[in-house]
Design a protein around this motif. Structure first.
Motif, short mmCIF file in Angstrom:
data_model
loop_
_atom_site.label_atom_id
_atom_site.label_comp_id
_atom_site.label_asym_id
_atom_site.label_seq_id
_atom_site.Cartn_x
_atom_site.Cartn_y
_atom_site.Cartn_z
N ASN A 16 -19.69 -14.06 8.11
CA ASN A 16 -17.75 -13.46 8.12
C ASN A 16 -17.65 -12.99 9.24
OD1 ASN A 16 -15.55 -13.01 6.28
ND2 ASN A 16 -15.95 -10.87 6.51
N ASN A 17 -16.12 -13.79 9.42
CA ASN A 17 -14.72 -13.22 10.34
C ASN A 17 -13.99 -12.28 9.65
OD1 ASN A 17 -13.51 -12.84 12.35
ND2 ASN A 17 -13.81 -14.77 13.47
N PRO A 18 -14.37 -11.01 9.92
CA PRO A 18 -12.88 -10.18 9.48
C PRO A 18 -11.60 -10.28 9.59
CG PRO A 18 -14.31 -8.79 10.72
CD PRO A 18 -15.20 -10.14 10.31
N ALA A 19 -11.46 -10.67 10.89
CA ALA A 19 -10.53 -11.22 11.75
C ALA A 19 -9.36 -12.17 10.81
CB ALA A 19 -10.43 -11.83 13.09
N LYS A 20 -10.17 -12.88 9.96
CA LYS A 20 -9.49 -14.23 8.97
C LYS A 20 -9.43 -13.71 7.93
CE LYS A 20 -10.57 -17.30 13.67
NZ LYS A 20 -11.55 -18.09 13.70
N PRO A 21 -8.74 -14.34 7.30
CA PRO A 21 -9.36 -14.93 5.94
C PRO A 21 -10.84 -15.28 5.55
CG PRO A 21 -6.60 -15.89 6.79
CD PRO A 21 -7.79 -15.48 7.80
N PRO A 22 -10.71 -15.39 4.11
CA PRO A 22 -12.63 -15.29 4.19
C PRO A 22 -12.57 -16.69 4.06
CG PRO A 22 -11.24 -13.79 2.35
CD PRO A 22 -10.30 -14.05 2.91
N VAL A 23 -13.53 -18.02 3.98
CA VAL A 23 -13.99 -19.26 3.31
C VAL A 23 -13.55 -18.95 2.51
CG1 VAL A 23 -15.02 -21.37 3.89
CG2 VAL A 23 -14.73 -19.28 5.94
N ALA A 24 -12.64 -19.59 2.00
CA ALA A 24 -12.82 -20.12 0.15
C ALA A 24 -14.60 -20.29 -0.40
CB ALA A 24 -12.43 -21.67 -0.18
N GLY A 25 -14.72 -21.24 0.41
CA GLY A 25 -16.24 -20.99 -0.29
C GLY A 25 -17.45 -20.18 -0.50
N ASP A 26 -16.84 -19.46 0.88
CA ASP A 26 -17.83 -17.87 0.69
C ASP A 26 -17.31 -17.04 -0.33
OD1 ASP A 26 -18.99 -18.83 3.24
OD2 ASP A 26 -18.47 -18.71 4.45
N LEU A 27 -16.43 -17.13 -0.29
CA LEU A 27 -15.67 -16.11 -1.22
C LEU A 27 -16.55 -16.29 -2.56
CD1 LEU A 27 -13.88 -13.52 -1.12
CD2 LEU A 27 -12.08 -14.93 -1.66
N ALA A 28 -16.50 -17.93 -2.80
CA ALA A 28 -16.63 -17.95 -4.05
C ALA A 28 -18.52 -17.62 -5.00
CB ALA A 28 -16.46 -19.62 -4.77
N ARG A 29 -18.70 -17.61 -3.72
CA ARG A 29 -20.23 -17.95 -3.40
C ARG A 29 -20.78 -16.58 -4.00
NH1 ARG A 29 -24.64 -19.22 0.00
NH2 ARG A 29 -23.28 -19.05 2.35
N VAL A 30 -20.23 -15.83 -2.98
CA VAL A 30 -19.91 -14.54 -3.28
C VAL A 30 -19.99 -14.07 -5.03
CG1 VAL A 30 -20.42 -11.87 -2.54
CG2 VAL A 30 -20.48 -13.56 -1.41
N ALA A 31 -18.34 -14.34 -5.21
CA ALA A 31 -18.21 -13.90 -6.02
C ALA A 31 -18.79 -14.29 -7.39
CB ALA A 31 -16.65 -14.80 -6.38
N ARG A 32 -19.28 -15.51 -7.71
CA ARG A 32 -20.09 -16.46 -8.46
C ARG A 32 -21.38 -14.97 -8.73
NH1 ARG A 32 -20.02 -21.56 -7.00
NH2 ARG A 32 -21.56 -20.88 -5.63
N SER A 33 -21.95 -14.71 -7.86
CA SER A 33 -23.25 -14.43 -8.02
C SER A 33 -23.25 -12.89 -8.45
CB SER A 33 -23.90 -13.72 -6.45
OG SER A 33 -23.25 -13.61 -5.42
N PHE A 62 -14.60 -8.78 2.64
CA PHE A 62 -14.68 -10.00 3.54
C PHE A 62 -13.84 -9.18 4.62
CE2 PHE A 62 -16.33 -12.74 0.08
CZ PHE A 62 -17.28 -13.84 0.60
N LYS A 63 -13.06 -8.44 4.14
CA LYS A 63 -12.25 -7.82 5.18
C LYS A 63 -12.34 -6.25 5.97
CE LYS A 63 -8.51 -4.46 4.93
NZ LYS A 63 -7.01 -3.55 4.02
N LEU A 64 -13.68 -6.20 6.25
CA LEU A 64 -14.27 -5.44 7.13
C LEU A 64 -15.75 -5.64 7.27
CD1 LEU A 64 -13.91 -1.98 5.70
CD2 LEU A 64 -12.90 -3.01 7.51
N ALA A 65 -16.57 -6.57 6.94
CA ALA A 65 -17.79 -6.55 7.39
C ALA A 65 -17.84 -7.87 7.93
CB ALA A 65 -18.84 -6.92 6.55
#
Lengths: 270, 273
Positions: free
Chosen positions: A237-254, A205-208
């Motif tokens: 994803n926008n690496p310049a901004k903190p990750p959207v909580a929903g996106d992070l959760a979705r990726v982490a869950r999978s 999420f930080k880079l891509a």
């Protein structure tokens, strides 16, 4: 320009299906992070793009042209281990790129071209913060310094696509942060297409600017290798901004569903 | 403290290492003195001064018939055979080893052939060499080369195949051709291992040299010891064995130093000192 198109890609080893029904378009200049559970085919996919492995079915083109069936200068790679040549000093590792291009019976540059290669190499060493270590062998460099050198070496090859196979997986968190900064600067400067396999979601999420989650579409508990993975989630994803909580959760869950050790390095592909 | 944790220091390591050598030497001197006191003409265990005199005579006085100083003409003849034989084996190990280890089609073609060659006992081939090449230098040199080359070729082929795939893929992404990879990646990585292989094969090389010289020769270190055996001249045989040992140790040491100075990257610890 270096747009990657994948159509209906399939990769199987005998009966074991690693990838199936994989389709993907990566726009030129995109930075994609490839994440997924261990053994889900991310590294295999990277090897296919690299030309180190051949797809069983389907097509893979860069800028519309099918990729060569062996590694070539179109696709640069930074590995996690053995990323630079141990018998050459830092400076020699970079000059080697010009030597390989010169080819000939000695695979060496001479005279003016050698001087130019040396100047380029010195400048790049300066750029990645290794000027003080130019005459050291890789064994005398820290893990982070080796990866800086590996990235610099790959950049000298001017690839259309930069492939990174868990390049920072073996580094300490602090060093990893420095490497992220370096990589982001390089991407901002060159805007080359980058594909990075990683186990670290925060790194992704930080880079891509796009996160591709590899997962199996179908599952047969009796025959775990019967079905392969493809891209289950495609998360912008926008690496310049903190990750959207929903996106992070979705990726982490999978990832977390079947993999409790997301930071473990991935084993060999089946 | 457990035995596995009791490490000797530098000085005591040296003393411990010298101990067995001194013990054997002491035992010899004692046994020799015992026999010589019973029979001053005993030839089996000559005293150290006797051996020194015999050695000095061989090293300084020209032989009556040929005018050669035997120790030097023997040493020169043996080292020449050894040098050419080991050199030829080394060269073939480097070229064939890299070719077999690096190029799949050549591996498929020559790999099994070399594997079969390497299990033939070289001394069993010696009569064939004598018949085919005559009793001259060629058969002796060929025996040495043939005796050690297959093992060295397999060693270098294995070491070449062990080069991490990552490095080979990386070189290709930087535009390297097969030839460029051979001379800029494989060759430098394999050279230190080649020196190790030479060091390991020097022992067998000496064996084949002395065997060939013992059977058919007119000069050479092995020829000399087998010749004077007929007169039970232990005062010549023992110094010659010591001389051969010294030569072998010296070669090994030179090769080890060469590896450290020529390939510092392959010896991160030693070179740092």
């Amino acid at each position: 320009m270096s747009r990657i198109e994948v159509r209906d890609l399939e990769k199987r080893y005998d009966d074991a299906v690693v990838l199936e029904r994989m389709s993907l378009t990566v726009e030129s200049g995109s930075f994609c992070a490839l994440v997924g559970a261990s053994g889900c085919g991310k590294t295999t996919f990277l090897k296919i793009i690299l030309g180190q492995e051949q797809a069983t079915k389907g097509t893979l083109t860069i800028d519309g042209a099918p990729i060569a069936p062996e590694p070539d200068p179109d696709r640069g790679i930074v590995f996690q281990r053995y990323s630079v040549f141990p018998h050459l000093t830092a400076l020699q590792n970079l000059i080697l790129v010009a030597d390989f291009k010169a080819a000939g019976p000695f695979a060496r540059t001479f005279g003016v071209r050698r001087k130019e290669a040396r100047v380029d190499a010195e400048a790049l060493l300066e750029r990645v913060g290794l000027a003080h270590a130019r005459n050291r062998y890789p064994a005398e460099l820290s893990g982070g310094m080796q990866q800086r050198l590996a990235i610099a070496q790959t950049l000298l090859g001017r690839p259309k696509v930069l492939l990174l196979d868990e390049p920072f997986g073996a580094l300490d968190p602090g060093i990893r942060g420095e490497m992220h900064d370096l990589l982001r600067e390089i991407w901002d400067e060159t805007r080359m297409t980058i594909l990075m396999v990683t186990h670290d979601i925060s790194e992704a999420f930080k880079l891509a600017d796009r996160i591709l989650v590899f997962d199996k579409i179908r599952r047969d508990p009796q025959a775990p290798t019967a079905y392969g993975a493809h891209i289950a989630h495609d998360v912008p994803n926008n690496p310049a901004k903190p990750p959207v909580a929903g996106d992070l959760a979705r990726v982490a869950r999978s990832l977390g569903a079947r993999d409790n050790h997301p930071h473990q390095p991935e084993g060999e592909s089946p | 403290m457990r035995l596995v944790n009791a490490r000797p220091g530098r000085g005591s390591s040296l003393a411990l290492g010298a101990l067995p050598i001194l013990l054997v030497l002491g035992a010899y001197v004692y046994a020799s003195a015992q026999r010589l006191s019973a029979n001053p003409d005993d030839k089996l265990l000559p005293s150290i001064p006797q051996m020194w005199r015999a050695f000095l005579a061989l090293a300084t006085e020209p032989e009556k018939r040929s005018g050669d100083i035997l120790l030097w003409s023997d040493t020169l003849a043996s080292l020449e055979r050894l040098g050419i034989g080991v050199g030829a084996a080394t060269l073939s190990a480097l070229t064939l080893g890299i070719a077999i280890g690096f190029i799949p089609r050549i591996r498929a073609t020559l790999g099994p052939f070399v594997a079969v060659l390497s299990v033939i006992p070289p001394l069993a081939v010696l009569p064939i060499l004598f018949i085919a090449l005559g009793l001259g230098e060629a058969s002796k040199i060929t025996l040495i080369a043939l005796g050690i080359a297959p093992v060295m070729i397999r060693d270098i082929a294995g070491r070449t195949a062990d080069i991490p795939e990552e490095l080979i893929v990386k070189a290709q992404t930087l535009g390297a051709s097969t030839w460029a990879m051979i001379i800029r990646l494989v060759l430098p990585q394999v050279l230190p291992r080649l020196l190790v292989a030479v060091r390991l094969q020097l022992g067998p090389a000496w064996l084949f040299l002395i065997a060939a010289e013992a059977i058919a020769s007119t000069e050479g270190l092995g020829y000399r010891i087998f010749l004077v055996r007929r007169y039970m001249a232990m005062d010549v045989i023992l110094p010659y064995v010591v001389w051969i040992t010294l030569l072998a140790v010296l070669m090994d040491w030179i090769l080890a130093r060469l590896s450290i100075s020529a390939f510092p990257w392959a010896h991160p610890r030693e070179a740092g000192r």
